[in-house]
Design a protein around this motif. Sequence first.
Motif, PDB file in Angstrom:
ATOM      1  N   VAL A  26    -107.114  36.971 -27.425  1.00 30.40           N
ATOM      2  CA  VAL A  26    -107.801  36.483 -28.607  1.00 30.40           C
ATOM      3  C   VAL A  26    -108.516  37.660 -29.262  1.00 30.40           C
ATOM      4  O   VAL A  26    -108.449  37.864 -30.460  1.00 30.40           O
ATOM      5  CB  VAL A  26    -108.797  35.361 -28.240  1.00 30.40           C
ATOM      6  N   PHE A  27    -109.192  38.461 -28.461  1.00 28.19           N
ATOM      7  CA  PHE A  27    -109.829  39.700 -28.896  1.00 28.19           C
ATOM      8  C   PHE A  27    -109.547  40.735 -27.814  1.00 28.19           C
ATOM      9  O   PHE A  27    -109.440  40.378 -26.652  1.00 28.19           O
ATOM     10  CB  PHE A  27    -111.349  39.539 -29.010  1.00 28.19           C
ATOM     11  N   PRO A  28    -109.465  42.020 -28.182  1.00 24.23           N
ATOM     12  CA  PRO A  28    -109.371  43.018 -27.102  1.00 24.23           C
ATOM     13  C   PRO A  28    -110.581  42.877 -26.186  1.00 24.23           C
ATOM     14  O   PRO A  28    -111.697  42.635 -26.651  1.00 24.23           O
ATOM     15  CB  PRO A  28    -109.402  44.347 -27.847  1.00 24.23           C
ATOM     16  N   ALA A  29    -110.366  42.971 -24.907  1.00 26.80           N
ATOM     17  CA  ALA A  29    -111.429  42.763 -23.931  1.00 26.80           C
ATOM     18  C   ALA A  29    -112.179  44.057 -23.692  1.00 26.80           C
ATOM     19  O   ALA A  29    -111.581  45.114 -23.543  1.00 26.80           O
ATOM     20  CB  ALA A  29    -110.856  42.252 -22.621  1.00 26.80           C
ATOM     21  N   CYS A  35    -109.853  39.676 -20.711  1.00 18.65           N
ATOM     22  CA  CYS A  35    -109.113  39.251 -21.891  1.00 18.65           C
ATOM     23  C   CYS A  35    -108.911  37.741 -21.841  1.00 18.65           C
ATOM     24  O   CYS A  35    -108.479  37.213 -20.820  1.00 18.65           O
ATOM     25  CB  CYS A  35    -107.778  39.978 -21.875  1.00 18.65           C
ATOM     26  N   ILE A  36    -109.215  37.060 -22.918  1.00 20.63           N
ATOM     27  CA  ILE A  36    -108.917  35.631 -23.011  1.00 20.63           C
ATOM     28  C   ILE A  36    -107.472  35.543 -23.485  1.00 20.63           C
ATOM     29  O   ILE A  36    -107.163  35.779 -24.641  1.00 20.63           O
ATOM     30  CB  ILE A  36    -109.870  34.917 -23.984  1.00 20.63           C
ATOM     31  N   ARG A  37    -106.557  35.241 -22.544  1.00 16.52           N
ATOM     32  CA  ARG A  37    -105.124  35.305 -22.828  1.00 16.52           C
ATOM     33  C   ARG A  37    -104.561  33.938 -23.195  1.00 16.52           C
ATOM     34  O   ARG A  37    -105.003  32.922 -22.688  1.00 16.52           O
ATOM     35  CB  ARG A  37    -104.350  35.789 -21.610  1.00 16.52           C
ATOM     36  N   PHE A  38    -103.541  33.986 -24.055  1.00 11.80           N
ATOM     37  CA  PHE A  38    -102.741  32.799 -24.293  1.00 11.80           C
ATOM     38  C   PHE A  38    -101.315  33.243 -24.590  1.00 11.80           C
ATOM     39  O   PHE A  38    -101.095  34.332 -25.115  1.00 11.80           O
ATOM     40  CB  PHE A  38    -103.325  31.918 -25.399  1.00 11.80           C
ATOM     41  N   PRO A  39    -100.319  32.406 -24.235  1.00 12.34           N
ATOM     42  CA  PRO A  39     -98.918  32.776 -24.456  1.00 12.34           C
ATOM     43  C   PRO A  39     -98.571  32.748 -25.940  1.00 12.34           C
ATOM     44  O   PRO A  39     -99.057  31.902 -26.691  1.00 12.34           O
ATOM     45  CB  PRO A  39     -98.126  31.704 -23.713  1.00 12.34           C
TER      46      PRO A  39
END
Length: 123
Positions: A26-29, A35-39
Amino acid sequence: MSKLLCLLLLLCSPPAVVSLFCYTCVFPAISPLDCIRFPLKCPPGQLCLSSRAVGQKGDFRVVLYEKSCVLAALCGVTGEKYTLGLNFTFTNECCNTHLCNTAATPPHPPLWTALLLPLVTAW
């Protein structure tokens, strides 16, 4: 004879370009945050990217992590960039299977280090 013709056409046709599913942030961590990841379905021909950038200003060090889709030409690339008053050195690593860029960021330092980032970048 038609089966042989179909087989010949199949073997001679160019391979289909498959779209990968990769994790994106969603944003660079900013370390120590993960990192808030999503496919995400990548455009055809792109690979999954895991990127790490280390910024340095004196004794202060910040690490950024990013995950996304990328063109193959950007895989294996390392370099430097100056931004936000910090000199960042980055490394891009790619993989080519669904959701392969899942590797977690390294163990987290104390949370108070993330709270210092806005103060330091304001210099």
